[in-house]
Design an enzyme around this catalytic site. Sequence first.
Site, mmCIF file in Angstrom:
data_model
loop_
_atom_site.group_PDB
_atom_site.id
_atom_site.type_symbol
_atom_site.label_atom_id
_atom_site.label_comp_id
_atom_site.label_asym_id
_atom_site.label_seq_id
_atom_site.Cartn_x
_atom_site.Cartn_y
_atom_site.Cartn_z
ATOM 1 N N ASP A 287 45.806 29.793 41.310
ATOM 2 C CA ASP A 287 44.178 30.628 40.821
ATOM 3 C C ASP A 287 44.780 31.865 40.226
ATOM 4 O O ASP A 287 45.603 31.846 41.265
ATOM 5 C CB ASP A 287 42.674 30.957 41.445
ATOM 6 C CG ASP A 287 42.987 29.151 42.437
ATOM 7 O OD1 ASP A 287 42.913 28.519 40.855
ATOM 8 O OD2 ASP A 287 42.460 28.865 43.035
ATOM 9 N N TYR A 288 44.031 32.818 39.184
ATOM 10 C CA TYR A 288 44.107 33.968 38.970
ATOM 11 C C TYR A 288 44.506 34.456 40.046
ATOM 12 O O TYR A 288 45.193 35.812 40.003
ATOM 13 C CB TYR A 288 43.380 34.745 38.019
ATOM 14 C CG TYR A 288 43.009 35.632 37.687
ATOM 15 C CD1 TYR A 288 44.329 35.750 36.062
ATOM 16 C CD2 TYR A 288 42.276 36.587 38.069
ATOM 17 C CE1 TYR A 288 44.206 36.976 36.023
ATOM 18 C CE2 TYR A 288 42.178 37.542 37.070
ATOM 19 C CZ TYR A 288 43.212 37.986 36.652
ATOM 20 O OH TYR A 288 43.620 39.483 35.914
#
Length: 237
Positions: free
Chosen positions: A105-106
């Site tokens: 994920d970011y």
Amino acid sequence: MEVRLQKYLADCGIASRRKAEELIQAGKVSVNGVVVTELGTKIDDKLDSVFYNGNKVLNKEKPVYIMLHKPEGFVTTAKDQFDRPTVIDLIKGVNERVVPVGRLDYDTSGLLLLTNDGDLTYKLTHPKHQVKKVYLAKLFGTPDIGCINKFKWGVTVDGRKTEPAKLEVLEDLGKYSVCRITITEGRNRQVRKMCDAIKHPVATLKRVATGELELGDLPKGKFRILTEKEVKYLKSL
């Protein structure tokens, strides 16, 4: 030698085999000037000319296997529609076109593998192979034995129960706790959603191991080439 078109695309580093199948079905691949949309189409990797998005696909790259310590604030794609920095921006001095193996994920940091070996990418990301992934998580609150057992039995995420996972509380900090979480799947934002489901949301999340490969002391934002022993291990999975 005749090979399936999706395997050829994967071997050339265009995408994983699964993603290559999507590209073919979307009409983005042509062979000898003819768009091919049928999966299972075979080509001669020496005689046929394959194009992806109008660019000729060449299979001349040597296989490259990279471990990156992904920082927060980077997306795990080659390009981003919102012009956010991508993990590819961190891979300097590597001439071969590599793609991420799976995603982080970011807002998640930690171990990310990148390669141009499509077969290996397929092997590591396909659910049936159940490659273990280990995370260090800082959670709000401290999970009790009930939460630990929920992970052990599977947590319902997006209407579907996860495979058995492991949740270990390493340190109780009062408002927060430090936990080690082990999963064998790779669903979208899975660890965060599992922690939301037990009412202990993630504050920070870092992947520290994939299978037997460990992040170790690799600095954040840096990468290294995998050793021959590590590559051999991954191919044995």
